[in-house]
Design a protein around this motif. Structure first.
Motif: not given
Length: 79
Positions: A1-14, A74-77
């Motif tokens: 199943m193909e999924k996406q890697i999402i850029l997470p919020r890595l700090g309060e103000t990011m 990015a995308t991954f399985e």
């Protein structure tokens, strides 16, 4: 199943970040907890760990590109 890697919020103000360095390449397999990329935000570099086991299919954001939090990088399985 193909999924996406999402850029997470890595700090309060990011709000945005950029891919400082990809530590894996397309078609590489990775394990949960493995660092897959380094993200630069607010002059700090943070390691981005994989949240599950998988295989990287396609890198959507190249090193040095700035993107908004919540965007697909990015995308991954799953394996």
């Amino acid at each position: 199943m193909e999924k996406q890697i999402i850029l997470p919020r890595l700090g309060e103000t990011m709000e945005k970040g950029n891919i400082s360095k990809w530590l894996i390449s397309e078609n590489d397999s990775f394990e949960r907890g493995q660092t897959i990329a380094e993200i630069e935000s607010d002059k700090t570099i943070v390691e981005l760990p994989a949240l599950e086991n998988g295989k990287l299919l396609k890198i959507l954001i190249k090193e040095g590109e700035e993107i908004e939090v919540g965007s697909a990088i990015a995308t991954f399985e799953t394996l």
